[in-house]
Design a protein around this motif. Structure first.
Motif, PDB file in Angstrom:
ATOM      1  N   ASP A  53      58.310  17.502  48.223  1.00 16.83           N
ATOM      2  CA  ASP A  53      57.239  18.474  48.499  1.00 16.83           C
ATOM      3  C   ASP A  53      57.168  18.908  49.959  1.00 16.83           C
ATOM      4  OD1 ASP A  53      56.373  18.606  45.833  1.00 16.83           O
ATOM      5  OD2 ASP A  53      55.082  16.854  46.100  1.00 16.83           O
ATOM      6  N   VAL A  54      58.190  18.587  50.730  1.00 17.99           N
ATOM      7  CA  VAL A  54      58.277  19.037  52.123  1.00 17.99           C
ATOM      8  C   VAL A  54      59.237  20.207  52.194  1.00 17.99           C
ATOM      9  CG1 VAL A  54      58.985  18.408  54.463  1.00 17.99           C
ATOM     10  CG2 VAL A  54      57.752  16.756  53.049  1.00 17.99           C
ATOM     11  N   LYS A  55      58.827  21.291  52.820  1.00 16.41           N
ATOM     12  CA  LYS A  55      59.670  22.474  52.921  1.00 16.41           C
ATOM     13  C   LYS A  55      60.930  22.162  53.737  1.00 16.41           C
ATOM     14  CE  LYS A  55      59.622  27.351  54.251  1.00 16.41           C
ATOM     15  NZ  LYS A  55      58.808  28.449  54.849  1.00 16.41           N
TER      16      LYS A  55
ATOM     17  N   PRO B  92      65.168  23.889  48.508  1.00 15.48           N
ATOM     18  CA  PRO B  92      64.123  24.414  49.392  1.00 15.48           C
ATOM     19  C   PRO B  92      62.991  23.442  49.664  1.00 15.48           C
ATOM     20  CG  PRO B  92      63.916  25.376  47.203  1.00 15.48           C
ATOM     21  CD  PRO B  92      65.198  24.598  47.208  1.00 15.48           C
ATOM     22  N   LYS B  93      62.815  22.436  48.790  1.00 13.51           N
ATOM     23  CA  LYS B  93      61.782  21.425  49.005  1.00 13.51           C
ATOM     24  C   LYS B  93      62.354  20.047  48.707  1.00 13.51           C
ATOM     25  CE  LYS B  93      57.354  23.792  48.390  1.00 13.51           C
ATOM     26  NZ  LYS B  93      56.081  23.804  47.621  1.00 13.51           N
TER      27      LYS B  93
ATOM     28  N   ASP C  82      62.828  19.212  61.683  1.00 10.92           N
ATOM     29  CA  ASP C  82      63.176  20.079  60.560  1.00 10.92           C
ATOM     30  C   ASP C  82      63.927  19.282  59.494  1.00 10.92           C
ATOM     31  OD1 ASP C  82      62.109  22.357  61.782  1.00 10.92           O
ATOM     32  OD2 ASP C  82      63.971  22.746  62.863  1.00 10.92           O
TER      33      ASP C  82
END
Length: 207
Positions: free
Chosen positions: A90-92, A86-87, A80
């Motif tokens: 570009d990865v959540k 939130p990103k 995680d």
């Protein structure tokens, strides 16, 4: 706990891997990683050769030289990403905020927001370790874009970090490690900030 230090050639930044000793022979060593500025072979070797089970990636702030390695890392590990934004690349990311307390694989993590160097800058406190990103390094504090940002950062540093009781190991995003006691006593940027503030004349209107 075991702490592995990795130097990232991209951006000359520090990356850290913190491993928790396995509880049984059948389990892996749970680990978290802080600020993957780049994904170096040495970083992969530290994870694989020590049989680490990477559970989470902590981001102190979303500047490229601290997050560039995330996309590569996520292709290899199901960990995680934890950050204020939130990103990341570009990865959540799982979003955190000031005061949050996380439990990840036996690690107790406290999130401390110190805006100024960037709006999303946080420090992660894990036992006696402080992963400070760019807000506090050995002898310096984070650069800011304005006097307001500098004052905001300094006020937060004083109220949230410098006031912590006891001593802590400071693990910054750049440069060598330090201790909180050393920064209280010898940090040049804090001294200069205090000197400038004491010399600033009070605002006065003659009527």
């Amino acid at each position: 706990m075991k702490l592995f230090f990795q130097y990232c050639s991209y951006g000359f930044s520090n990356c850290y891997i913190l491993g928790m000793e396995r509880s049984t022979k059948e389990t892996h060593n749970v680990a978290i990683l802080v600020d993957p500025g780049s994904m170096e072979k040495a970083t992969l070797d530290s994870i694989e050769k020590n049989d680490l089970d990477l559970k989470a990636v902590l981001i102190t702030h979303d500047h490229e030289n601290h997050v560039q390695g995330i996309k590569t890392l996520k292709k290899i590990y199901n960990a995680d990403v934890i950050a204020v934004n939130p990103k990341i690349m570009d990865v959540k990311a799982a979003m955190v905020k000031d005061g949050d307390k996380l439990i990840i694989g036996g690690f107790s993590i406290e999130v401390i927001s110190i805006p100024g160097h960037s709006s999303d800058s946080v420090v992660y406190k894990i036992e006696n370790l402080l992963f400070t990103g760019d807000v506090l390094t050995a002898g310096l504090v984070g650069s800011t874009a304005s006097a307001y940002g500098a004052a905001t950062q300094m006020n937060k540093l004083r109220s949230r970090l410098l006031s912590l009781p006891g001593d802590y190991i400071v693990l910054p995003g750049h440069g060598p490690p330090s201790t909180m006691e050393a920064e209280r006593r010898f940090n040049a940027d804090i001294f200069i900030f205090d000197q400038n503030r004491s010399r600033k004349p009070a605002f006065k209107i003659d009527i």
